[in-house]
Motif scaffolding. Structure first.
Motif, PDB file in Angstrom:
ATOM      1  N   ASN A   1      53.762  47.501  31.924  1.00  0.00           N
ATOM      2  CA  ASN A   1      52.480  47.822  32.476  1.00  0.00           C
ATOM      3  C   ASN A   1      51.514  46.766  31.925  1.00  0.00           C
ATOM      4  O   ASN A   1      50.434  46.646  32.587  1.00  0.00           O
TER       5      ASN A   1
ATOM      6  N   TYR B   1      47.534  44.317  36.313  1.00  0.00           N
ATOM      7  CA  TYR B   1      46.016  44.156  36.181  1.00  0.00           C
ATOM      8  C   TYR B   1      45.527  45.472  36.227  1.00  0.00           C
ATOM      9  O   TYR B   1      45.708  46.430  36.846  1.00  0.00           O
ATOM     10  N   ASN B   2      44.485  45.619  35.073  1.00  0.00           N
ATOM     11  CA  ASN B   2      43.555  46.815  35.040  1.00  0.00           C
ATOM     12  C   ASN B   2      42.246  46.579  34.983  1.00  0.00           C
ATOM     13  O   ASN B   2      41.870  45.492  34.115  1.00  0.00           O
ATOM     14  N   ASN B   3      41.242  47.052  35.245  1.00  0.00           N
ATOM     15  CA  ASN B   3      39.819  46.658  35.399  1.00  0.00           C
ATOM     16  C   ASN B   3      39.206  46.834  33.779  1.00  0.00           C
ATOM     17  O   ASN B   3      38.278  46.382  33.756  1.00  0.00           O
ATOM     18  N   ASN B   4      39.984  47.445  32.879  1.00  0.00           N
ATOM     19  CA  ASN B   4      39.435  47.639  31.884  1.00  0.00           C
ATOM     20  C   ASN B   4      39.427  46.524  30.848  1.00  0.00           C
ATOM     21  O   ASN B   4      38.242  46.198  29.959  1.00  0.00           O
TER      22      ASN B   4
ATOM     23  N   ASP C   1      45.981  46.527  43.432  1.00  0.00           N
ATOM     24  CA  ASP C   1      44.596  47.149  44.144  1.00  0.00           C
ATOM     25  C   ASP C   1      44.191  46.023  44.965  1.00  0.00           C
ATOM     26  O   ASP C   1      44.007  44.880  44.697  1.00  0.00           O
TER      27      ASP C   1
END
Length: 429
Positions: free
Chosen positions: A164, A168-171, A238
């Protein structure tokens, strides 16, 4: 037997002292060489993991300045790049490796000079000002999950990248820092910087073990990662938000994704068994045509440095084993001579024991006790010295020395038996 051992030591203090000094040095050297040879063997195994006889090739994008526009500010082109990347990395006949040695631009890093890219080389361009903040360029590698798996990197605290972490995640963007960072930071600490041209937060999820290393394909050499940060080459699931043109570049998520996927066109491959380079070229040309990807170049990665390291390690390991065997033989001969000379001096004592009905086995035990006393005392001294200097002691060495030196009284026993049987009864001290 203990009383006689004490008397024997008192009567030959100088000889016992010399043997104690000699065998303390011998056992320390054996332990040092053994630890060194184990390190060399471990390094050789690591190199074997890195270079398994396969050929590695570098694939790089090769286009003119006017071609760069096809990667930027076009929603359709971004989606093409993403699809192209997924198809490129999900096929059976070659392994895709992303390994980009590129500085990570971070805020407020001026106190950590050892981590700054090119600092030791005297670079004067390690920092830049942007929006009222000073950014410093820290040593970093952008890597794919295949790199982590390939080099079997381990952490001393925290954790290594998981599946995971490459999404990419925005956090925040997770990073694994080199071992030397653990003196300043902790797992869970965050710092601010740029990730593919976008301003983001980075979070430390783990620290590598000391002296952890990997092959730098670009340099063709082994790189130690103590002062580096490993950054994941993330996929972006996203769609980026459509922001007005006046939004500053550090906030532009579309530019971040475009920069990332265009960078992912520079990669390393190794072919699976049964496939040839032409198979990759055919596949890649068809895939490029499908998604209108510009020209590329293909280069054979030289593994000369790694091959030389393997060769030198093999020779070095052989030399270490030769030294160990030489020192063992030397020390065994010294012990045999020492016990033989001591036995000659104690012939009257042995003869009295024989007259009183003792067998040669008891005489052997008396001679052996002298050798075991020296070995035990010297192992204790060597153990203390080794723990201070090397940080460890090989109990395999202890076991092997006791088993070997149990045979050291044999020459002395042969002399005792020969002399007593020929009636050399009394010898003056």
């Amino acid at each position: 037997m203990i009383e006689e051992l004490i008397i024997s030591i008192k009567k030959s203090k100088f000889r016992f002292f010399l043997m104690a000094v000699l065998f303390t040095i011998v056992f320390f050297l054996q332990n040092f060489i053994l630890f060194e040879s184990e390190n060399v063997q471990a390094a050789s195994k690591s190199l074997q993991t890195v270079y398994d006889g396969k050929d590695y090739f570098y694939v790089g994008k090769n286009f003119d300045n006017e071609d760069t526009g096809i990667f930027y500010h076009s929603p359709d082109r971004l989606e093409d790049l993403k699809t192209f990347y997924r198809e490129l990395t999900n096929q059976p006949f070659f392994e895709y490796y992303l390994q980009i040695n590129q500085a990570l631009e971070l805020v407020e890093f001026e106190d950590n000079k050892n981590f700054i890219a090119n600092y030791k080389e005297g670079s004067e361009d390690n920092s830049f000002d942007l929006f009222g903040q000073t950014y410093f360029r820290a040593k970093a590698y952008y890597v794919s999950k295949s790199i982590i798996k390939k080099f079997a990197l381990h952490v001393s605290s925290g954790r290594i990248f998981e599946e995971n972490d490459f999404i990419y995640n925005n956090n925040y963007v997770p990073v694994v820092a080199g071992h030397n960072y653990s003196d300043i930071f902790s797992v869970g600490d965050t710092f601010h910087g740029f990730y593919w041209n976008k301003s983001v937060d980075f979070k430390i999820i783990g620290f590598l073990e000391e002296n952890e290393s990997m092959l730098s394909f670009a340099q063709g050499d082994i790189v130690y990662l103590d002062n580096y940060i490993l950054v994941p080459g993330s996929e972006f699931m996203d769609e980026p938000a459509n922001l007005p043109n006046e939004v500053p570049q550090p906030m532009d998520e579309r530019l971040m994704q475009e920069t990332a996927y265009s960078s992912y066109l520079n990669f390393i491959i190794t072919l699976s068994e049964g496939y040839e380079l032409n198979d990759f070229i055919t596949f890649y040309d068809i895939l490029r045509s499908k998604y209108n990807i510009p020209e590329y170049y293909l280069a054979d990665i030289s593994m000369f440095a790694v091959k030389m390291l393997q060769l030198s390690n093999t020779k070095y390991y052989g030399s270490m084993l030769f030294l160990i065997y030489s020192v063992v033989i030397f020390s065994f001969i010294c012990m045999c001579i020492f016990l033989a000379l001591n036995s000659l001096r104690r012939m009257n004592t042995y003869y009295i024991h024989l007259l009183l009905g003792a067998g040669y086995l008891k005489i052997y035990a008396m001679i052996l006790s002298e050798g075991l006393f020296i070995i035990t005392a010297c192992h204790l001294l060597s153990f203390c010295i080794s723990n201070i200097i090397i940080g460890g002691y090989s109990f395999l060495l202890v076991t092997a020395s006791y088993l070997l030196f149990a045979l050291a009284p044999v020459p002395a026993m042969m002399i005792v038996r020969r002399l007593t049987e020929k009636n050399f009864l009394w010898r003056k001290e």
